[in-house]
Each structure stands twice: as structure tokens, then as C-alpha cells.
Design a protein around this motif. Structure first.
Motif, PDB file in Angstrom:
ATOM      1  N   LEU A 217       0.829  -1.197   0.000  1.00  0.00           N
ATOM      2  CA  LEU A 217       0.000   0.000   0.000  1.00  0.00           C
ATOM      3  C   LEU A 217       0.867   1.252   0.000  1.00  0.00           C
ATOM      4  O   LEU A 217       1.967   1.253   0.544  1.00  0.00           O
ATOM      5  N   ALA A 218       0.342   2.303  -0.602  1.00  0.00           N
ATOM      6  CA  ALA A 218       0.951   3.610  -0.420  1.00  0.00           C
ATOM      7  C   ALA A 218       0.581   4.113   0.976  1.00  0.00           C
ATOM      8  O   ALA A 218      -0.499   3.812   1.485  1.00  0.00           O
ATOM      9  N   MET A 219       1.484   4.864   1.590  1.00  0.00           N
ATOM     10  CA  MET A 219       1.195   5.455   2.885  1.00  0.00           C
ATOM     11  C   MET A 219       1.358   6.963   2.780  1.00  0.00           C
ATOM     12  O   MET A 219       2.152   7.459   1.970  1.00  0.00           O
ATOM     13  N   ALA A 220       0.583   7.674   3.572  1.00  0.00           N
ATOM     14  CA  ALA A 220       0.566   9.127   3.438  1.00  0.00           C
ATOM     15  C   ALA A 220       0.325   9.793   4.780  1.00  0.00           C
ATOM     16  O   ALA A 220      -0.131   9.162   5.739  1.00  0.00           O
ATOM     17  N   TRP A 221       0.623  11.069   4.810  1.00  0.00           N
ATOM     18  CA  TRP A 221       0.273  11.933   5.917  1.00  0.00           C
ATOM     19  C   TRP A 221      -0.638  13.035   5.400  1.00  0.00           C
ATOM     20  O   TRP A 221      -0.377  13.643   4.363  1.00  0.00           O
ATOM     21  N   PHE A 222      -1.697  13.280   6.159  1.00  0.00           N
ATOM     22  CA  PHE A 222      -2.581  14.410   5.934  1.00  0.00           C
ATOM     23  C   PHE A 222      -2.617  15.224   7.221  1.00  0.00           C
ATOM     24  O   PHE A 222      -2.228  14.747   8.285  1.00  0.00           O
ATOM     25  N   ARG A 223      -3.123  16.429   7.136  1.00  0.00           N
ATOM     26  CA  ARG A 223      -3.308  17.226   8.342  1.00  0.00           C
ATOM     27  C   ARG A 223      -4.592  18.027   8.250  1.00  0.00           C
ATOM     28  O   ARG A 223      -5.085  18.310   7.161  1.00  0.00           O
ATOM     29  N   GLN A 224      -5.106  18.372   9.406  1.00  0.00           N
ATOM     30  CA  GLN A 224      -6.328  19.154   9.442  1.00  0.00           C
ATOM     31  C   GLN A 224      -6.276  20.134  10.595  1.00  0.00           C
ATOM     32  O   GLN A 224      -6.134  19.746  11.759  1.00  0.00           O
ATOM     33  N   ALA A 225      -6.381  21.410  10.241  1.00  0.00           N
ATOM     34  CA  ALA A 225      -6.429  22.478  11.230  1.00  0.00           C
ATOM     35  C   ALA A 225      -7.887  22.797  11.536  1.00  0.00           C
ATOM     36  O   ALA A 225      -8.766  22.537  10.714  1.00  0.00           O
ATOM     37  N   PRO A 226      -8.164  23.377  12.687  1.00  0.00           N
ATOM     38  CA  PRO A 226      -9.559  23.706  13.041  1.00  0.00           C
ATOM     39  C   PRO A 226     -10.217  24.574  11.979  1.00  0.00           C
ATOM     40  O   PRO A 226      -9.651  25.576  11.533  1.00  0.00           O
TER      41      PRO A 226
ATOM     42  N   ALA B  54      -1.734  21.630  13.386  1.00  0.00           N
ATOM     43  CA  ALA B  54      -2.858  20.819  12.913  1.00  0.00           C
ATOM     44  C   ALA B  54      -2.807  19.458  13.600  1.00  0.00           C
ATOM     45  O   ALA B  54      -1.815  19.128  14.253  1.00  0.00           O
ATOM     46  N   VAL B  55      -3.852  18.691  13.402  1.00  0.00           N
ATOM     47  CA  VAL B  55      -3.813  17.268  13.729  1.00  0.00           C
ATOM     48  C   VAL B  55      -3.293  16.541  12.494  1.00  0.00           C
ATOM     49  O   VAL B  55      -3.801  16.745  11.389  1.00  0.00           O
ATOM     50  N   TYR B  56      -2.278  15.734  12.685  1.00  0.00           N
ATOM     51  CA  TYR B  56      -1.651  14.997  11.593  1.00  0.00           C
ATOM     52  C   TYR B  56      -2.134  13.550  11.612  1.00  0.00           C
ATOM     53  O   TYR B  56      -2.072  12.880  12.650  1.00  0.00           O
ATOM     54  N   TYR B  57      -2.578  13.083  10.449  1.00  0.00           N
ATOM     55  CA  TYR B  57      -3.119  11.747  10.303  1.00  0.00           C
ATOM     56  C   TYR B  57      -2.257  10.916   9.354  1.00  0.00           C
ATOM     57  O   TYR B  57      -1.847  11.392   8.293  1.00  0.00           O
ATOM     58  N   CYS B  58      -2.061   9.680   9.729  1.00  0.00           N
ATOM     59  CA  CYS B  58      -1.422   8.703   8.866  1.00  0.00           C
ATOM     60  C   CYS B  58      -2.526   7.935   8.139  1.00  0.00           C
ATOM     61  O   CYS B  58      -3.593   7.667   8.723  1.00  0.00           O
ATOM     62  N   ALA B  59      -2.269   7.570   6.886  1.00  0.00           N
ATOM     63  CA  ALA B  59      -3.271   6.859   6.099  1.00  0.00           C
ATOM     64  C   ALA B  59      -2.590   5.898   5.126  1.00  0.00           C
ATOM     65  O   ALA B  59      -1.416   6.070   4.797  1.00  0.00           O
ATOM     66  N   ALA B  60      -3.361   4.929   4.652  1.00  0.00           N
ATOM     67  CA  ALA B  60      -2.835   3.962   3.688  1.00  0.00           C
ATOM     68  C   ALA B  60      -3.868   3.710   2.603  1.00  0.00           C
ATOM     69  O   ALA B  60      -5.081   3.727   2.865  1.00  0.00           O
ATOM     70  N   SER B  61      -3.362   3.444   1.398  1.00  0.00           N
ATOM     71  CA  SER B  61      -4.232   3.292   0.237  1.00  0.00           C
ATOM     72  C   SER B  61      -3.602   2.391  -0.811  1.00  0.00           C
ATOM     73  O   SER B  61      -2.378   2.280  -0.900  1.00  0.00           O
ATOM     74  N   ARG B  62      -4.454   1.808  -1.642  1.00  0.00           N
ATOM     75  CA  ARG B  62      -3.959   1.084  -2.814  1.00  0.00           C
ATOM     76  C   ARG B  62      -3.425   2.045  -3.863  1.00  0.00           C
ATOM     77  O   ARG B  62      -2.720   1.648  -4.787  1.00  0.00           O
ATOM     78  N   PHE B  63      -3.789   3.320  -3.741  1.00  0.00           N
ATOM     79  CA  PHE B  63      -3.451   4.321  -4.738  1.00  0.00           C
ATOM     80  C   PHE B  63      -2.434   5.317  -4.199  1.00  0.00           C
ATOM     81  O   PHE B  63      -2.540   5.773  -3.066  1.00  0.00           O
TER      82      PHE B  63
ATOM     83  N   PHE C 100      -3.482  17.403   2.183  1.00  0.00           N
ATOM     84  CA  PHE C 100      -2.437  16.434   1.867  1.00  0.00           C
ATOM     85  C   PHE C 100      -1.077  16.995   2.271  1.00  0.00           C
ATOM     86  O   PHE C 100      -0.752  18.142   1.970  1.00  0.00           O
ATOM     87  N   VAL C 101      -0.278  16.166   2.921  1.00  0.00           N
ATOM     88  CA  VAL C 101       1.072  16.573   3.335  1.00  0.00           C
ATOM     89  C   VAL C 101       2.130  15.838   2.513  1.00  0.00           C
ATOM     90  O   VAL C 101       2.980  16.457   1.882  1.00  0.00           O
TER      91      VAL C 101
ATOM     92  N   VAL D 219      -5.486  12.434  -2.576  1.00  0.00           N
ATOM     93  CA  VAL D 219      -6.911  12.640  -2.319  1.00  0.00           C
ATOM     94  C   VAL D 219      -7.346  11.823  -1.113  1.00  0.00           C
ATOM     95  O   VAL D 219      -7.272  10.592  -1.126  1.00  0.00           O
ATOM     96  N   PRO D 220      -7.822  12.468  -0.065  1.00  0.00           N
ATOM     97  CA  PRO D 220      -8.183  11.726   1.155  1.00  0.00           C
ATOM     98  C   PRO D 220      -9.210  10.620   0.929  1.00  0.00           C
ATOM     99  O   PRO D 220      -9.134   9.572   1.571  1.00  0.00           O
ATOM    100  N   SER D 221     -10.149  10.836   0.031  1.00  0.00           N
ATOM    101  CA  SER D 221     -11.218   9.855  -0.185  1.00  0.00           C
ATOM    102  C   SER D 221     -10.701   8.542  -0.763  1.00  0.00           C
ATOM    103  O   SER D 221     -11.400   7.524  -0.718  1.00  0.00           O
ATOM    104  N   LYS D 222      -9.489   8.534  -1.292  1.00  0.00           N
ATOM    105  CA  LYS D 222      -8.913   7.321  -1.858  1.00  0.00           C
ATOM    106  C   LYS D 222      -8.176   6.479  -0.817  1.00  0.00           C
ATOM    107  O   LYS D 222      -7.672   5.408  -1.140  1.00  0.00           O
ATOM    108  N   TYR D 223      -8.109   6.988   0.388  1.00  0.00           N
ATOM    109  CA  TYR D 223      -7.382   6.274   1.440  1.00  0.00           C
ATOM    110  C   TYR D 223      -8.358   5.439   2.268  1.00  0.00           C
ATOM    111  O   TYR D 223      -9.374   5.949   2.749  1.00  0.00           O
ATOM    112  N   ASP D 224      -8.006   4.166   2.432  1.00  0.00           N
ATOM    113  CA  ASP D 224      -8.903   3.218   3.082  1.00  0.00           C
ATOM    114  C   ASP D 224      -8.700   3.137   4.587  1.00  0.00           C
ATOM    115  O   ASP D 224      -9.632   2.798   5.323  1.00  0.00           O
TER     116      ASP D 224
END
Length: 121
Positions: free
Chosen positions: A32-41, A91-100, A47-48, A104-109
Motif C-alpha cells: 500500500l501507499a502510505m501518506a500523511w494528511f493534516r487538518q487544522a480547526p 494541525a492534527v496529523y493523520y497517517c493513512a494507507a491506500s492502494r493508490f 495532503f502533506v 486525495v483523502p477519499s482514496k485512502y482506506d
């Protein structure tokens, strides 16, 4: 059950550095691809950085290029080295993983619950 757990967030002064870690469990992450995203209030999730399953390709958001470096161990872990931090990196930083391998956050499972990064001026 698939889980992703982030760590390493905290409070840092402007110009400082932090290293975030993410550990996955419950399935194979090496394909899987792995990614970091972040979200501020009050803002959308941003996407990071992402690294492909092969670890050869990396991809960064414009706001962090040259300051942040993402890596992975080809198994279950990913890392984000953050240097020259700015208040707008808070921000809050999130780790995510995807087949792609995408930004795009919606592509991360799979998602972690996030770790707070606060940069004080």
C-alpha cells in the motif's frame, strides 16, 4: 482489525523540528501507499506527503516541500520528519494507507486517529 497509530506530535517553537511515526497492524501494508494528511480547526483535510509501496516515489504538498521528509520501512511503519516548522503547520496529523499513490483523502482506506502538532510563535 486494521489499525494505524500515530505518535510524535507535540508543542514546538517556530523553526523547530518534530518526527512523527505511524505504525500499522492487522494487515499487510507493504503493498500500500502510505501518506500523511493534516487538518487544522475549521479547515479541510490537507495532503502533506505520500510514499509509494516501493519507497522509491515520494510526493509532497506544496506547503511542506523542502521542509518535510516522509519515509517508510516497507513493512508497517511510516515517518514524517518535519523541519523549520511554522505556525501554519499547526494541525492534527493523520497517517493513512491506500492502494493508490494519490493526494486525495477519499482514496485512502485506512486512517489513524491523529496526533496534534502545535507550533508556537
Amino acid at each position: 482489525q486494521v489499525q494505524m497509530v500515530e505518535s510524535g506530535g507535540g508543542l514546538v517553537q517556530v523553526g523547530g523540528s518534530l518526527r512523527l511515526s505511524c505504525v500499522g497492524s492487522g494487515r499487510r501494508f507493504s503493498n500500500l501507499a502510505m501518506a500523511w494528511f493534516r487538518q487544522a480547526p475549521g479547515k479541510e483535510r490537507e495532503f502533506v506527503a505520500a510514499v509509494a509501496w516501493s519507497s522509491v516515489q515520494t510526493y509532497y504538498g506544496d506547503s511542506v516541500k523542502g521542509r518535510f521528509t516522509m519515509s517508510r520501512d516497507n513493512d508497517t511503519s511510516a515517518f514524517l520528519e518535519m523541519n523549520d516548522l511554522k505556525p501554519e503547520d499547526t494541525a492534527v496529523y493523520y497517517c493513512a494507507a491506500s492502494r493508490f499513490f494519490v493526494n486525495v483523502p477519499s482514496k485512502y482506506d485506512y486512517w489513524g486517529q491523529g496526533t496534534q502538532v502545535t507550533v508556537s510563535s
